[in-house]
Design a protein around this motif. Structure first.
Motif, PDB file in Angstrom:
ATOM      1  N   ASP A 122      27.417 -16.182 -88.620  1.00  0.00           N
ATOM      2  CA  ASP A 122      28.322 -15.039 -88.495  1.00  0.00           C
ATOM      3  C   ASP A 122      28.171 -14.320 -87.161  1.00  0.00           C
ATOM      4  N   VAL A 123      26.974 -14.396 -86.547  1.00  0.00           N
ATOM      5  CA  VAL A 123      26.718 -13.690 -85.287  1.00  0.00           C
ATOM      6  C   VAL A 123      26.253 -14.657 -84.202  1.00  0.00           C
ATOM      7  N   ARG A 124      26.686 -15.892 -84.263  1.00  0.00           N
ATOM      8  CA  ARG A 124      26.169 -16.935 -83.376  1.00  0.00           C
ATOM      9  C   ARG A 124      26.435 -16.644 -81.907  1.00  0.00           C
ATOM     10  N   ASP A 125      27.500 -15.889 -81.601  1.00  0.00           N
ATOM     11  CA  ASP A 125      27.854 -15.615 -80.209  1.00  0.00           C
ATOM     12  C   ASP A 125      27.063 -14.464 -79.600  1.00  0.00           C
ATOM     13  N   ILE A 126      26.428 -13.652 -80.429  1.00  0.00           N
ATOM     14  CA  ILE A 126      25.833 -12.408 -79.946  1.00  0.00           C
ATOM     15  C   ILE A 126      24.335 -12.625 -79.729  1.00  0.00           C
ATOM     16  N   GLU A 127      23.986 -12.995 -78.525  1.00  0.00           N
ATOM     17  CA  GLU A 127      22.584 -13.290 -78.229  1.00  0.00           C
ATOM     18  C   GLU A 127      21.691 -12.073 -78.448  1.00  0.00           C
ATOM     19  N   ALA A 128      22.238 -10.870 -78.241  1.00  0.00           N
ATOM     20  CA  ALA A 128      21.453  -9.649 -78.422  1.00  0.00           C
ATOM     21  C   ALA A 128      20.957  -9.494 -79.851  1.00  0.00           C
ATOM     22  N   LEU A 129      21.583 -10.152 -80.810  1.00  0.00           N
ATOM     23  CA  LEU A 129      21.170 -10.074 -82.207  1.00  0.00           C
ATOM     24  C   LEU A 129      20.273 -11.231 -82.609  1.00  0.00           C
ATOM     25  N   ARG A 130      19.923 -12.102 -81.650  1.00  0.00           N
ATOM     26  CA  ARG A 130      19.014 -13.207 -81.929  1.00  0.00           C
ATOM     27  C   ARG A 130      17.681 -12.955 -81.249  1.00  0.00           C
ATOM     28  N   PRO A 131      16.566 -13.397 -81.832  1.00  0.00           N
ATOM     29  CA  PRO A 131      15.263 -13.197 -81.199  1.00  0.00           C
ATOM     30  C   PRO A 131      14.970 -14.183 -80.074  1.00  0.00           C
ATOM     31  N   THR A 132      15.783 -15.228 -79.939  1.00  0.00           N
ATOM     32  CA  THR A 132      15.579 -16.224 -78.892  1.00  0.00           C
ATOM     33  C   THR A 132      16.902 -16.532 -78.201  1.00  0.00           C
ATOM     34  N   ALA A 133      16.806 -17.007 -76.959  1.00  0.00           N
ATOM     35  CA  ALA A 133      18.019 -17.382 -76.226  1.00  0.00           C
ATOM     36  C   ALA A 133      18.690 -18.595 -76.863  1.00  0.00           C
ATOM     37  N   SER A 134      17.897 -19.533 -77.344  1.00  0.00           N
ATOM     38  CA  SER A 134      18.442 -20.733 -77.971  1.00  0.00           C
ATOM     39  C   SER A 134      18.682 -20.506 -79.456  1.00  0.00           C
ATOM     40  N   ARG A 135      19.677 -21.208 -79.991  1.00  0.00           N
ATOM     41  CA  ARG A 135      19.889 -21.217 -81.432  1.00  0.00           C
ATOM     42  C   ARG A 135      19.069 -22.341 -82.043  1.00  0.00           C
ATOM     43  N   PRO A 136      18.628 -22.200 -83.285  1.00  0.00           N
ATOM     44  CA  PRO A 136      17.934 -23.318 -83.945  1.00  0.00           C
ATOM     45  C   PRO A 136      18.806 -24.567 -83.989  1.00  0.00           C
ATOM     46  N   GLY A 298       9.208 -17.451 -77.495  1.00  0.00           N
ATOM     47  CA  GLY A 298      10.154 -16.618 -76.772  1.00  0.00           C
ATOM     48  C   GLY A 298       9.798 -15.148 -76.811  1.00  0.00           C
ATOM     49  N   LEU A 299      10.213 -14.442 -75.765  1.00  0.00           N
ATOM     50  CA  LEU A 299      10.100 -12.991 -75.692  1.00  0.00           C
ATOM     51  C   LEU A 299      11.504 -12.412 -75.585  1.00  0.00           C
ATOM     52  N   ALA A 300      11.786 -11.405 -76.401  1.00  0.00           N
ATOM     53  CA  ALA A 300      13.068 -10.705 -76.368  1.00  0.00           C
ATOM     54  C   ALA A 300      12.801  -9.247 -76.007  1.00  0.00           C
ATOM     55  N   TRP A 301      13.376  -8.793 -74.914  1.00  0.00           N
ATOM     56  CA  TRP A 301      13.114  -7.451 -74.389  1.00  0.00           C
ATOM     57  C   TRP A 301      14.422  -6.682 -74.335  1.00  0.00           C
ATOM     58  N   ALA A 302      14.502  -5.587 -75.083  1.00  0.00           N
ATOM     59  CA  ALA A 302      15.664  -4.709 -75.041  1.00  0.00           C
ATOM     60  C   ALA A 302      15.463  -3.710 -73.907  1.00  0.00           C
ATOM     61  N   LEU A 303      16.022  -4.023 -72.737  1.00  0.00           N
ATOM     62  CA  LEU A 303      15.839  -3.155 -71.575  1.00  0.00           C
ATOM     63  C   LEU A 303      16.508  -1.803 -71.794  1.00  0.00           C
ATOM     64  N   THR A 304      17.711  -1.816 -72.364  1.00  0.00           N
ATOM     65  CA  THR A 304      18.464  -0.618 -72.722  1.00  0.00           C
ATOM     66  C   THR A 304      19.207  -0.947 -74.017  1.00  0.00           C
ATOM     67  N   PRO A 305      19.883   0.034 -74.635  1.00  0.00           N
ATOM     68  CA  PRO A 305      20.705  -0.311 -75.801  1.00  0.00           C
ATOM     69  C   PRO A 305      21.805  -1.321 -75.494  1.00  0.00           C
ATOM     70  N   SER A 306      22.151  -1.487 -74.203  1.00  0.00           N
ATOM     71  CA  SER A 306      23.235  -2.399 -73.831  1.00  0.00           C
ATOM     72  C   SER A 306      22.748  -3.728 -73.271  1.00  0.00           C
ATOM     73  N   ILE A 307      21.547  -3.766 -72.711  1.00  0.00           N
ATOM     74  CA  ILE A 307      21.104  -4.917 -71.932  1.00  0.00           C
ATOM     75  C   ILE A 307      19.830  -5.499 -72.533  1.00  0.00           C
ATOM     76  N   GLY A 308      19.792  -6.807 -72.630  1.00  0.00           N
ATOM     77  CA  GLY A 308      18.614  -7.494 -73.140  1.00  0.00           C
ATOM     78  C   GLY A 308      18.213  -8.639 -72.234  1.00  0.00           C
ATOM     79  N   LEU A 309      16.957  -9.015 -72.322  1.00  0.00           N
ATOM     80  CA  LEU A 309      16.407 -10.119 -71.538  1.00  0.00           C
ATOM     81  C   LEU A 309      15.694 -11.072 -72.488  1.00  0.00           C
ATOM     82  N   ARG A 310      15.906 -12.371 -72.319  1.00  0.00           N
ATOM     83  CA  ARG A 310      15.242 -13.393 -73.128  1.00  0.00           C
ATOM     84  C   ARG A 310      14.511 -14.361 -72.199  1.00  0.00           C
TER      85      ARG A 310
END
Length: 351
Positions: A122-136, A298-310
């Protein structure tokens, strides 16, 4: 061709930059009834093998950009439209376009609807809602189990039995829509049942569909079916998730499974560990051209509410999915490098 790819990446970077500078995450309300959401990512991959699956390594980069609009027609109905542009597509495409209608405790959806499958689809496109850059592996587009959408109708209803709640979402489709290809037309029936048992933090789900579709226009119909068992436990210190699925695509039987643990380690930083396996041809189980394993850190870093880094490191054994994508399944094992690594760096944004 190189110039075309470069200009495409430049346009994607400018578009994503405008999102990054938009400030805190929040929908863009154009009117009382019309709302826009946007999300995207820029990703760079460094692999330890080249196109021949030998040593030498290669680098790659890609982007994904999506814009989702919701238009409220009535207090019980709204229309959803998502368009997308990514590296694989030379044009903007419609990901989903559906009418959502609430009738009592039941929700009806018609049009091009998200395919209900597993936890992530349901949220496959939204990387910000995934803990890793890659999908399983289970959700890999080349494997073909979890297509992006369906064309048809879906109905969702919640059933409460004592302390247990089950959310049932069933659908009938005249086509399945892969991530970056044309619809596969035919007839498909399926459902997902998600259950919250009376165990704190535990969720379970069963997904499945079966039908016959034409992989390409002009082809005869082929059998296509898939199933997935999903479990999730969220204790106070993190989240443990496991999924196991499989299916049949024409005469090819496939399987995929993973176990993933996610734990917050700093404010806004999550650590993710995932072990997984995919078999793209069960008759060749154990052969590195059809059986692939992967360990992901993997590391998931929420830099701001809008921007994330994986940031992600992957250790692979086998080449099942790369060969499937290249339509080279059945390659001689001796010609392949058995173990290899890759690294992923991704920046994502949403509003």
């Amino acid at each position: 061709m190189v110039g075309s790819h470069a200009s495409g990446r430049h346009r994607a970077a400018l578009a994503l930059a405008s999102v990054l500078l938009a400030g805190p995450a929040g929908a863009l309300e154009l009117s009382d009834t019309l709302t826009l959401h946007g999300y995207g990512n820029l990703t760079a991959v460094r692999s330890g093998v080249n196109d021949s699956r030998q040593g030498g390594g290669e680098q790659d980069s890609h982007h994904d950009l999506s814009l989702l609009g919701t238009w409220r027609l009535h207090e019980r109905s709204q229309f959803w439209l998502q368009i997308a542009r990514n590296t694989e597509l030379a044009r903007v495409r419609v990901d989903w376009a559906m009418l959502d209608w609430q009738w009592g405790d039941t929700t009806w959806q018609f049009g091009q609807v998200r395919l209900p499958f597993g936890w992530l689809n349901d949220v496959r496109d939204i990387e910000a809602l995934r803990p890793t850059a890659s999908r399983p592996f289970l959700y890999d587009e080349d494997l073909g189990l979890a297509d992006e959408a369906l064309q048809g109708g879906a109905v969702e209803h919640a059933i409460v039995l004592g302390r247990t709640t089950a959310r049932v979402r069933a659908f009938a489709a005249r086509a399945l829509v892969p991530d970056a290809d044309e619809p596969m037309r035919g007839a498909v029936l399926g459902a997902r049942v998600a259950v919250d048992p009376p165990l704190e933090g535990v969720s379970l789900a069963l997904s499945g569909y079966h039908g016959r579709v034409r992989p390409e226009d002009g082809d005869s119909r082929a059998a296509k079916s898939a199933w997935a068992l999903s479990a999730r436990w969220q204790p106070g210190f993190g989240m443990l998730e496991a999924e196991w699925g499989g299916g049949r695509i024409d005469q090819r039987h496939v399987e995929a499974a993973h176990v993933q643990f996610v734990r917050p380690i700093l404010d806004g930083v999550d650590l993710a560990l995932r072990a997984e396996r995919v078999v793209t041809d069960r008759s060749r189980r154990g052969r590195i051209d059809s059986d692939q394993r992967r360990l992901v850190v993997g590391l998931a870093w929420a830099l701001t509410p809008s921007i994330g880094l994986r940031l992600e490191w992957q250790r692979h054994h086998g080449h099942a999915l790369p060969l499937l994508a290249a339509d080279e399944s059945g390659a001689a094992d001796d010609d392949l490098r058995r173990r290899w690594s890759s690294a992923v760096l991704s920046v994502n944004a949403m509003f």
